[in-house]
Design an enzyme around this catalytic site. Structure first.
Site, short mmCIF file in Angstrom:
data_model
loop_
_atom_site.label_atom_id
_atom_site.label_comp_id
_atom_site.label_asym_id
_atom_site.label_seq_id
_atom_site.Cartn_x
_atom_site.Cartn_y
_atom_site.Cartn_z
N SER A 53 4.43 13.58 43.40
CA SER A 53 5.44 13.23 44.55
C SER A 53 6.97 13.47 43.95
CB SER A 53 5.28 11.91 45.08
OG SER A 53 5.53 10.79 44.11
N ASN A 54 7.19 13.15 42.46
CA ASN A 54 8.22 13.58 41.78
C ASN A 54 8.55 15.09 41.86
OD1 ASN A 54 9.78 11.17 40.91
ND2 ASN A 54 7.56 10.56 40.27
N ARG A 100 -4.89 18.64 19.89
CA ARG A 100 -3.39 18.59 20.57
C ARG A 100 -2.55 19.58 20.43
NH1 ARG A 100 -3.07 13.81 23.49
NH2 ARG A 100 -4.18 12.08 22.76
N MET A 136 0.32 13.29 31.98
CA MET A 136 -0.51 12.05 31.24
C MET A 136 -1.20 12.49 30.10
SD MET A 136 0.06 9.87 33.64
CE MET A 136 -0.88 8.29 33.03
N ARG A 137 -0.54 13.44 29.21
CA ARG A 137 -0.72 13.82 28.04
C ARG A 137 0.36 13.35 27.07
NH1 ARG A 137 -5.92 14.21 27.38
NH2 ARG A 137 -5.44 15.36 25.41
N LEU A 168 2.40 14.11 23.80
CA LEU A 168 2.84 15.58 23.35
C LEU A 168 3.12 15.46 21.67
CD1 LEU A 168 5.25 16.36 26.26
CD2 LEU A 168 3.32 17.56 25.83
N ASN A 185 11.71 12.96 30.99
CA ASN A 185 10.63 12.16 31.78
C ASN A 185 11.05 11.14 32.74
OD1 ASN A 185 7.78 11.25 31.86
ND2 ASN A 185 8.41 9.54 30.41
N HIS A 224 10.04 7.54 33.95
CA HIS A 224 9.04 6.21 33.85
C HIS A 224 9.39 5.13 34.87
CE1 HIS A 224 6.22 3.89 31.61
NE2 HIS A 224 7.15 3.02 31.60
N GLY A 282 7.95 9.20 20.12
CA GLY A 282 7.39 8.13 20.52
C GLY A 282 7.07 7.90 22.03
N ASP A 311 7.44 7.31 25.83
CA ASP A 311 8.66 6.69 26.72
C ASP A 311 9.77 6.19 25.77
OD1 ASP A 311 6.80 6.93 28.92
OD2 ASP A 311 5.75 5.14 28.41
N GLU A 333 12.43 6.71 41.97
CA GLU A 333 12.33 7.74 41.25
C GLU A 333 12.74 9.04 42.09
OE1 GLU A 333 8.44 7.77 39.43
OE2 GLU A 333 8.03 5.75 39.68
C1 GRF Z 1 5.36 8.02 38.44
O1 GRF Z 1 5.40 6.73 38.90
C2 GRF Z 1 6.06 8.38 37.37
O2 GRF Z 1 7.26 7.62 36.95
C3 GRF Z 1 4.89 8.19 36.10
O3 GRF Z 1 3.97 8.77 36.77
C4 GRF Z 1 4.04 8.74 38.14
C5 GRF Z 1 3.94 10.13 38.75
O4 GRF Z 1 4.01 10.24 40.25
N1 GRF Z 1 5.51 8.83 34.98
P1 GRF Z 1 3.73 11.38 40.98
O5 GRF Z 1 2.76 12.17 40.44
O6 GRF Z 1 5.27 12.20 40.59
O7 GRF Z 1 3.62 11.14 42.42
#
Ligand code: GRF
Length: 217
Positions: free
Chosen positions: A13-14, A65, A90-91, A93, A107, A109, A143, A145, A174
């Site tokens: 969605s972002n 990695r 979700m990895r 780095l 990023n 968060h 580190g 986030d 976001e």
């Molecule tokens: C979001 O909440 C973002 O802040 C986090 O992972 C989520 C990703 O959502 N890092 P989407 O895949 O962008 O919908």
């Protein structure tokens, strides 16, 4: 036009917010490639629907990695990416990768960093009983986030919130701040000095701290 690549693992969605912004008038950045480590990530479909080049780099096919990150790095250089946006990627780095993209890797968060790093940030906020939650866009450092914060948006935690309702309220913000940050970077307004972000807002009215009113939530 700043050349942007987006890395994701899921819903996207972002990414969609970035696509929508980039299709608007006078947006100074273009998304040149979307890379996913998850072959069936919904975000890949969003990219394809928008005519954006997609690449799958499945981490399960790599023995380390380092090798995975080298493949990522190659795919990013191959499209001449100038800015890399992590959007639900979700990895973790490697330090080498992160340092190779120093100050060109951002990023998003779902917390007001430095609070609630890592997974399930919204539930962490609920568990801590905070009254204000939110989201942050930051430059990436090794580190998790961590790194200089560019922009944040604050939202209230309401009495009956659960993880889903709070996450949804944060997510709407976001989608506001990620395109805003990409715009500011593309306009050359963002500098990192001594690990703090300095933004030249000039005469623009674009604020960098968003406090949406309840009516906007
Ligand atoms: C979001 O909440 C973002 O802040 C986090 O992972 C989520 C990703 O959502 N890092 P989407 O895949 O962008 O919908």
């Amino acid at each position: 036009m700043l050349r942007v690549a987006v890395l994701l693992s899921g819903r996207g969605s972002n990414l969609q917010a970035l696509i929508d912004a980039s299709q608007g008038d006078a947006f100074p950045a273009t998304i040149v490639r979307v890379i996913s480590n998850v072959p069936d990530a919904q975000g890949l479909q969003r990219a394809q629907d928008a005519g954006i080049d997609t690449v799958v780099i499945d981490h399960r096919k790599f023995s380390s990695r380092t090798e995975f990150d080298e493949a990522l790095d190659t795919a990013l250089h191959a499209c001449d990416a100038e800015l890399v946006c992590l959007a639900g990627f979700m990895r973790i780095l490697t330090q080498d990768f992160v340092e190779g993209w120093q100050d060109r890797l951002i990023n998003i968060h779902p917390s007001l960093l430095p609070a609630f790093k890592g997974l399930d940030a919204q539930q962490q906020a609920l568990d801590a009983g905070v009254r204000i939650a939110g989201c942050s866009v930051h430059f990436v450092r090794p580190g998790m986030d961590e790194g200089p914060i560019v922009a944040q948006a604050a939202v209230p935690v309401l009495q009956n919130d659960d993880d889903a309702s709070l996450a949804a309220r944060i997510l709407r913000q976001e989608h506001v701040i990620y395109p805003l940050v990409v715009r500011l970077i593309a306009e050359g307004r963002v500098q990192v000095e001594d690990e703090q972000v300095v933004i030249n807002v000039g005469d623009s009215s674009a604020g960098i701290l968003l406090n949406p009113s309840l009516a906007d939530l």
